[in-house]
Design an enzyme around this catalytic site. Sequence first.
Site, mmCIF file in Angstrom:
data_model
loop_
_atom_site.group_PDB
_atom_site.id
_atom_site.type_symbol
_atom_site.label_atom_id
_atom_site.label_comp_id
_atom_site.label_asym_id
_atom_site.label_seq_id
_atom_site.Cartn_x
_atom_site.Cartn_y
_atom_site.Cartn_z
ATOM 1 N N LYS A 165 -3.147 8.543 4.580
ATOM 2 C CA LYS A 165 -4.485 8.948 4.139
ATOM 3 C C LYS A 165 -4.342 10.177 3.242
ATOM 4 C CE LYS A 165 -6.375 6.103 7.259
ATOM 5 N NZ LYS A 165 -7.040 4.853 6.898
ATOM 6 N N HIS A 284 -2.602 -7.412 7.559
ATOM 7 C CA HIS A 284 -3.840 -6.692 7.856
ATOM 8 C C HIS A 284 -4.992 -7.694 7.858
ATOM 9 C CE1 HIS A 284 -7.235 -3.944 7.556
ATOM 10 N NE2 HIS A 284 -6.435 -3.018 8.026
#
Length: 450
Positions: A165, A284
């Site tokens: 992030k 994912h």
Amino acid sequence: VGFKAGVKEYKLTYYTPDYETKDTDILAAFRVTPQPGVPPEEAGAAVAAESSTGTWTTVWTDGLTSLDRYKGRCYHIEPVAGEENQFIAYVAYPLDLFEEGSVTNMFTSIVGNVFGFKALRALRLEDLRIPVAYVKTFQGPPHGIQVERDKLNKYGRPLLGCTIKPKLGLSAKNYGRAVYECLRGGLDFTKDDENVNSQPFMRWRDRFLFCAEAIYKSQAETGEIKGHYLNATAGTCEEMMKRAVFARELGVPIVMHDYLTGGFTANTSLAHYCRDNGLLLHIHRAMHAVIDRQKNHGIHFRVLAKALRMSGGDHIHSGTVVGKLEGERDITLGFVDLLRDDFIEKDRSRGIYFTQDWVSLPGVLPVASGGIHVWHMPALTEIFGDDSVLQFGGGTLGHPWGNAPGAVANRVALEACVQARNEGRDLAREGNEIIREACKWSPELAAACE
């Protein structure tokens, strides 16, 4: 004329309560909510018809085929406890209706058309039983759990990961630096966010290059094998394969794909490439909640998870269980077992409607990710066991001292929990104490726990 035209009731043809299911049938459990006034038998039969051979009337070409051989059959209906006007309709499909080795075709047939059907208020596919004969037409995961452990030389514990992030806006060089810090600190993997593909602020080739550098540098320092899930998802299959090829040329261990947004056809192609070229494949599930969130309409995630095991992937995100409702825990563990085990018994309390035999199809590692931090480690270790990947995004990068100490904190917490478990301690009861004890030896963990 040999037949009467006109609208006819589905249940006359497609509701067959005395049908004995065959070992080669694909079985489906649908949660059906009929429109007011539509009897459940008619609704269940309509689902069987519309998702197999049926149309709303008799057509003359019906005479050229054997309906009995090719039709779907609704063979059992039961009311859902605690819900009014909801039923579970069990449908059996003959195997001949499906193309071998194609998850895409299986879904197009079973869920392609019937969900917009007027006689139904809502419809949800709760589970599928994939027969052994059909399982055997799929390659499945590129490598599977055991081969992955051998490639990585990591045994007897869950693997640790972390999503980098902020997910959007970093330059490739800074992104690679963040990867390096996490891996150096003790994580096994770092991860591209699912929406990091190839945007103007960071093109994919630059990211791949700097992440590979981070992997090699951290491997040299720690003596452990490291990986970063390089997201190969792209706008075209050709571009996706180009990215996977480049990852292989860099010699990295693992790539990543968004299997629902990318589609099953692309995913299966990538899985085949990964097996042929020794790449692990991390999956994912972006977009899954669009399909699986409603309780009465859509497709349950356990079906999407089964489909992924057939299409191919070595890791898949499966929720965290921690901090959710108790009922969710059993359901989640149900599909976690469907991902990992060879043979899973029917168990309605865990949402498993059918006994599933995967024969020798490799297993998939479930990935627990999203909103977890070091205090959850004992619970996660107990719930998921060794064969899992635990991913702490903010739980690593949010450490007051930085990424590497954050990674250290997670690794120390994990090793402490595994050691405590191996000594026979009760992680559920003594979890907090185990973490506190470990804090004495690790200032990084102590800082993370404050």
